[in-house]
Write an enzyme that holds these catalytic residues in place. Structure first.
Site, PDB file in Angstrom:
ATOM      1  N   LYS A  79       0.864  -1.182   0.000  1.00  0.00           N
ATOM      2  CA  LYS A  79       0.000   0.000   0.000  1.00  0.00           C
ATOM      3  C   LYS A  79       0.897   1.228   0.000  1.00  0.00           C
ATOM      4  CE  LYS A  79      -3.787   2.094   2.683  1.00  0.00           C
ATOM      5  NZ  LYS A  79      -4.654   1.944   3.886  1.00  0.00           N
ATOM      6  N   SER A 154      -9.577   2.051   2.914  1.00  0.00           N
ATOM      7  CA  SER A 154      -8.688   2.809   2.069  1.00  0.00           C
ATOM      8  C   SER A 154      -7.679   1.929   1.314  1.00  0.00           C
ATOM      9  CB  SER A 154      -7.918   3.828   2.909  1.00  0.00           C
ATOM     10  OG  SER A 154      -7.100   3.171   3.858  1.00  0.00           O
ATOM     11  N   SER A 178      -9.786  -0.331   7.208  1.00  0.00           N
ATOM     12  CA  SER A 178      -9.246  -0.286   5.852  1.00  0.00           C
ATOM     13  C   SER A 178      -8.542  -1.533   5.344  1.00  0.00           C
ATOM     14  CB  SER A 178      -8.302   0.893   5.708  1.00  0.00           C
ATOM     15  OG  SER A 178      -9.041   2.056   5.493  1.00  0.00           O
TER      16      SER A 178
HETATM   17  N1  GLN Z   1     -13.114   4.411   6.471  1.00  0.00           N
HETATM   18  C1  GLN Z   1     -12.394   4.869   7.613  1.00  0.00           C
HETATM   19  C2  GLN Z   1     -11.964   6.298   7.404  1.00  0.00           C
HETATM   20  O1  GLN Z   1     -12.330   6.857   6.418  1.00  0.00           O
HETATM   21  C3  GLN Z   1     -11.220   3.976   7.910  1.00  0.00           C
HETATM   22  C4  GLN Z   1     -10.020   4.274   7.097  1.00  0.00           C
HETATM   23  C5  GLN Z   1      -8.836   3.421   7.498  1.00  0.00           C
HETATM   24  O2  GLN Z   1      -8.969   2.429   8.191  1.00  0.00           O
HETATM   25  N2  GLN Z   1      -7.664   3.865   7.090  1.00  0.00           N
HETATM   26  O3  GLN Z   1     -11.308   6.865   8.201  1.00  0.00           O
END
Ligand code: GLN
Length: 490
Positions: A79, A154, A178
């Site tokens: 990532k 994400s 995420s």
């Molecule tokens: N969807 C969550 C956010 O927008 C989690 C994102 C993540 O785990 N990086 O913060």
């Protein structure tokens, strides 16, 4: 080669490499061709065949010398939140376009030392903020199961790349879901370990009290191999990394599940849960019962509050972490400005996307004098209460199971104008994140439009081995995780 490398699991691939059925360089080339062929998914932000093949050559030398480390020669991708010396790092932001780190993140370094070959960097929401990968400055990623749908976020690039077999496994990060949510949306397996088990050194920071690295792959077995390679203390570089030694997480995978108590939180099965997801989850729970587990009705009463609590705390930490992007130390700098303050303002206005700006503003607000007590402090108190609810629940059960997300992957664009709709869809992943617990998503069925459904498994602190064991037993007796999206099998 009867079976092509991309049709093999990471562990089978590693075994074939050790048996010298093919070389690490051949395998790397094979996958790089696939990456190129499926560039339309927009999963990769950077590749560098020369850098990858140099790593593969080094792995081949170790293999030739008779070394047999479990990940020697297998390709992976990271990532784009992890900094890498051999590839650029953007965190999905224009702010870091063209940035190259002088060092590797600890997770990257450890996987490299274990012999894994990096194929490139994977698209993600900007600074890991999002649930659909649409917040990436470099465009959304497409879900290989239906290219009109989101792969989740994400870590959307990681999930799409593994689902499309562009790479056998990838790293992801999970702050509020995420790893689990994109794994669920793309029909792959992912695990977020206990907060502190993996070093955060070299992970571009979003919300430091929540951010955690984890593997995403096609099976629990593959995840266990990767997790074993990169967990463990990193005392000189991440003071929140725990001093619990690394384990071999693949050791207890086959243990029977007789008598395992699986807690089913009733708050995860309310009105908001789509019928297709519910049906797949119910079937998975029934399957666990057949495997010898006992289902226990439990309650996590503060589940709903995890949304406001998370979006206060994560935004507060983000506003502080992102203050480093000021046009001076690294990344973008505005071309024209009048004085220092103007330079800061223009740089940040130009290079941050809307969602990042929104969170910086919310975070600054909840930390400001007069609102700190009402929002930030209050959120911290409820965060503690959420962790206490889990502590009580784990007195009655060994694992917790439920849905990862209320629906299957939605259409790209369906929620992109509505941040709150995105936040609400995080409801089932946020409680475990706030408590710092380990969690997984494993494929457990298909719903509307033939889209994959993920089962979430949550463990107690340091319960990774037990989670992986439960996931592996499920995968030994089901075939959801072996199915490939149409057009990506051959
Ligand atoms: N969807 C969550 C956010 O927008 C989690 C994102 C993540 O785990 N990086 O913060």
């Amino acid at each position: 080669m009867s079976v092509a490398p991309h049709q093999m699991t990471l562990s089978d691939l590693a075994a074939a490499l050790r048996a010298r059925e093919f070389s690490a360089q051949e395998v790397a080339r094979h996958f790089l061709v696939r990456v190129e062929r499926h560039a339309g998914l927009n999963a990769f932000l950077a590749t560098d065949p020369e850098a990858s093949l140099a790593q593969a050559r080094a792995a081949d030398q170790r293999l030739a010398a008779g070394e047999s480390a479990p990940l020697l020669g297998v390709p992976i991708a990271h990532k784009d939140i992890f900094v890498t010396r051999d590839f650029p790092t953007t965190a999905g932001s224009r702010m870091l376009a063209g940035y190259r780190s002088p060092f590797d993140a600890t997770v990257v370094r450890r996987l490299g030392e274990a012999g894994a070959v990096t194929l490139g960097k994977l698209n993600c929401d900007e600074f890991a903020m999002g649930s659909s990968n649409e917040n990436s400055a470099f465009g959304a990623v497409k879900n290989p199961w239906d290219v009109e749908r989101t792969p989740g976020g994400s870590s959307g690039g990681s999930a799409a790349a593994v689902a499309a077999a562009l790479v056998p496994a990838a790293t992801g990060t999970d702050t509020g879901g995420s790893i689990r949510q994109p794994a669920s949306f793309c029909g792959i397996t992912g695990i977020k370990p206990t907060y502190g088990r993996a070093s955060r050194y070299g992970m571009v920071a979003f919300a430091s009290s929540l951010d955690q690295a984890g593997p995403m792959a096609r099976s629990a077995h593959d995840c266990a191999l990767l997790l074993s390679a990169f967990c463990g203390p990193d005392p000189d570089r991440d003071s929140t990394s725990l001093d619990t030694p690394a384990e071999d997480f693949s050791r207890g995978l086959d243990a029977p599940l007789d008598g395992l108590r699986i807690g089913v939180p009733r708050e995860f099965f309310g009105e908001g849960l789509a019928a297709d997801v519910r049906a797949a989850i119910d079937a998975a729970l029934a399957h666990y019962r057949r495997l010898g587990a006992r289902l226990v009705d439990i309650s996590l009463p503060l589940t709903e509050l995890s949304i406001p609590v998370y979006y206060v705390i994560a935004a507060a930490e983000a506003s502080s972490n992102l203050s480093r992007f000021d046009g001076v130390k690294f990344g973008h700098r505005a071309a024209k400005y009048t004085d220092l303050l103007d330079m800061y303002k223009k740089t940040r206005a130009e290079a941050f996307g809307d969602e990042v700006k929104r969170r910086i503003m919310i975070g600054t607000y909840v930390l400001s004098h007069g609102y700190y007590d009402a929002y930030y402090l209050q959120a911290q108190k409820i965060r503690r209460m959420i962790a206490d609810d889990f502590r009580r629940a784990f007195a009655e059960c060994d694992l917790i199971a439920g849905p990862v997300a209320p629906t299957v992957a939605w259409k790209l664009g369906a929620k992109s104008d509505d941040p709150v709709a995105n936040y609400l869809a995080d409801i089932f992943t946020l409680p475990g994140s706030l408590a710092g617990l380990p969690g997984m998503s494993i494929p457990c069925g298909f719903g509307e439009g033939g889209m994959p459904v993920g089962l979430q498994l949550l463990g107690n602190y340091f319960g990774e081995a037990r989670l992986l064991n439960a996931a592996h037993r499920f995968q030994q007796t089901t075939d959801f995780h072996t199915q490939a999206p149409e057009g990506f099998e051959a």
